[in-house]
Motif scaffolding. Structure first.
Motif, mmCIF file in Angstrom:
data_model
loop_
_atom_site.group_PDB
_atom_site.id
_atom_site.type_symbol
_atom_site.label_atom_id
_atom_site.label_comp_id
_atom_site.label_asym_id
_atom_site.label_seq_id
_atom_site.Cartn_x
_atom_site.Cartn_y
_atom_site.Cartn_z
ATOM 1 N N MET A 5 0.629 -1.045 0.075
ATOM 2 C CA MET A 5 0.031 -0.089 0.090
ATOM 3 C C MET A 5 0.857 1.272 -0.085
ATOM 4 N N ILE A 6 0.641 2.071 -0.967
ATOM 5 C CA ILE A 6 1.503 3.350 -0.943
ATOM 6 C C ILE A 6 0.380 4.360 -0.949
ATOM 7 N N ARG A 7 0.438 5.621 -0.162
ATOM 8 C CA ARG A 7 -0.325 6.713 -0.095
ATOM 9 C C ARG A 7 0.499 7.723 -0.407
ATOM 10 N N LYS A 8 0.039 8.860 -1.244
ATOM 11 C CA LYS A 8 0.664 10.058 -1.680
ATOM 12 C C LYS A 8 0.133 11.348 -1.206
ATOM 13 N N ALA A 9 1.292 12.146 -1.075
ATOM 14 C CA ALA A 9 0.775 13.642 -1.106
ATOM 15 C C ALA A 9 1.781 14.489 -1.947
ATOM 16 N N GLN A 10 1.347 15.610 -2.105
ATOM 17 C CA GLN A 10 2.201 16.529 -2.707
ATOM 18 C C GLN A 10 2.131 18.006 -2.188
ATOM 19 N N ALA A 11 3.592 18.690 -2.242
ATOM 20 C CA ALA A 11 3.655 19.785 -1.624
ATOM 21 C C ALA A 11 4.167 20.668 -2.845
ATOM 22 N N VAL A 12 3.744 21.779 -2.951
ATOM 23 C CA VAL A 12 4.114 23.063 -3.907
ATOM 24 C C VAL A 12 4.439 24.153 -3.208
ATOM 25 N N TRP A 13 5.709 24.614 -3.469
ATOM 26 C CA TRP A 13 6.143 25.845 -2.759
ATOM 27 C C TRP A 13 6.546 26.819 -3.640
ATOM 28 N N ARG A 14 6.230 28.188 -3.401
ATOM 29 C CA ARG A 14 6.685 29.228 -4.302
ATOM 30 C C ARG A 14 7.340 30.339 -3.181
ATOM 31 N N GLY A 15 8.536 30.923 -3.682
ATOM 32 C CA GLY A 15 9.004 31.944 -2.946
ATOM 33 C C GLY A 15 10.340 31.464 -1.947
ATOM 34 N N SER A 16 10.373 32.390 -1.091
ATOM 35 C CA SER A 16 11.515 32.090 0.198
ATOM 36 C C SER A 16 10.958 31.213 1.199
ATOM 37 N N GLY A 17 11.925 30.968 1.979
ATOM 38 C CA GLY A 17 11.292 30.262 3.094
ATOM 39 C C GLY A 17 10.305 30.933 3.920
ATOM 40 N N ARG A 18 10.831 32.118 4.478
ATOM 41 C CA ARG A 18 10.070 33.062 5.179
ATOM 42 C C ARG A 18 8.728 33.710 4.767
ATOM 43 N N ASP A 19 8.920 34.086 3.274
ATOM 44 C CA ASP A 19 7.904 35.052 2.660
ATOM 45 C C ASP A 19 7.107 34.038 1.494
ATOM 46 N N GLY A 20 7.516 32.858 1.249
ATOM 47 C CA GLY A 20 6.906 32.165 0.480
ATOM 48 C C GLY A 20 5.763 31.425 0.956
ATOM 49 N N GLU A 21 4.852 30.869 0.113
ATOM 50 C CA GLU A 21 3.664 30.125 0.304
ATOM 51 C C GLU A 21 3.605 28.879 -0.511
ATOM 52 N N GLY A 22 2.783 27.822 0.225
ATOM 53 C CA GLY A 22 2.961 26.632 -0.598
ATOM 54 C C GLY A 22 1.536 26.177 -0.354
ATOM 55 N N VAL A 23 1.089 24.926 -0.979
ATOM 56 C CA VAL A 23 -0.059 24.319 -0.797
ATOM 57 C C VAL A 23 0.086 22.845 -0.848
ATOM 58 N N LEU A 24 -0.696 22.069 -0.262
ATOM 59 C CA LEU A 24 -0.452 20.641 0.080
ATOM 60 C C LEU A 24 -1.699 20.002 -0.539
ATOM 61 N N SER A 25 -1.560 18.780 -1.110
ATOM 62 C CA SER A 25 -2.647 18.127 -1.735
ATOM 63 C C SER A 25 -2.330 16.436 -1.412
ATOM 64 N N THR A 26 -3.494 15.838 -1.086
ATOM 65 C CA THR A 26 -3.279 14.352 -0.792
ATOM 66 C C THR A 26 -3.944 13.688 -2.147
ATOM 67 N N GLY A 27 -3.398 12.274 -2.391
ATOM 68 C CA GLY A 27 -4.089 11.495 -3.337
ATOM 69 C C GLY A 27 -5.467 11.442 -3.458
ATOM 70 N N SER A 28 -5.971 11.294 -1.929
ATOM 71 C CA SER A 28 -7.434 11.149 -1.962
ATOM 72 C C SER A 28 -8.278 12.576 -1.967
ATOM 73 N N ARG A 29 -7.522 13.409 -2.238
ATOM 74 C CA ARG A 29 -8.187 14.841 -2.159
ATOM 75 C C ARG A 29 -8.842 15.266 -0.958
ATOM 76 N N ALA A 30 -8.490 14.515 0.017
ATOM 77 C CA ALA A 30 -8.972 14.938 1.489
ATOM 78 C C ALA A 30 -8.373 16.503 1.832
#
Length: 140
Positions: free
Chosen positions: A1-26
Motif C-alpha cells: 500500500m502506498i499513499r501519496k501527497a504533494q507539496a508545491v512551494w513558491r518563494g523564499s522560506g519566510r515569505d513564500g507560500e505553498g499548498v498541500l494536496s493528497t491523493g485522496s483529495r482530502a
C-alpha cells in the motif's frame, strides 16, 4: 500500500507560500507557509498533519485492539499534541503526546489502559516517529 501527497512551494522560506494536496483529495491545495507554521495564521503545517495522522492511527489501532478483546467502544476521542523545538540551526519534532478519552462499556480503567498502551506501540505512525510518545487515558 502506498499513499501519496504533494507539496508545491513558491518563494523564499519566510515569505513564500505553498499548498498541500493528497491523493485522496482530502487535502486539495491546502495553504501552508511560515506564518501558518510559526505564527498561527489560517492554514495548516507539517506538525499539525503529523498530529492528525498520529491521533487517527492510534485511535484506529485502539478500536481494533478493543475489538480483539470483544469490546466495542461507544466513542474514542484522541488528541495528539506534537512538539516542535529548536535544534541547533533547525527544528526537531521531539514529542507527540496522545490523550484519549473513551467510552467503552464493560471495561475497567486498568484493562483499558493496558489495551491502549499496546495499541500505541502497534500504531504505524508511532513506529515512524523518532520522538518521545506519551499517552494519557481516561474512561468516561
Amino acid at each position: 500500500m502506498i499513499r501519496k501527497a504533494q507539496a508545491v512551494w513558491r518563494g523564499s522560506g519566510r515569505d513564500g507560500e505553498g499548498v498541500l494536496s493528497t491523493g485522496s483529495r482530502a487535502l486539495h491545495d491546502t495553504p501552508y507557509s511560515f506564518r501558518t507554521r510559526f505564527e498561527a495564521q489560517p492554514g495548516t503545517n507539517p506538525e499539525e498533519l503529523i498530529a492528525a495522522a498520529h491521533a487517527g492511527c492510534f485511535t484506529m489501532a485502539l478500536a481494533f485492539a478493543l475489538q480483539a478483546a470483544d469490546l466495542t467502544p461507544t466513542e474514542l476521542n484522541t488528541e495528539a499534541a506534537v512538539s516542535l523545538e529548536r535544534d541547533g540551526e533547525g527544528f526537531t519534532i521531539t514529542r507527540s503526546a496522545l490523550s484519549v478519552r473513551a467510552s467503552v462499556p464493560g471495561i475497567d480503567g486498568e484493562h483499558f489502559e493496558r489495551i491502549a498502551r499496546e495499541a500505541e506501540k502497534s500504531c504505524p505512525v508511532s513506529k515512524a516517529l523518532n520522538a518521545e510518545i506519551t499517552l494519557s487515558v481516561s474512561l468516561v
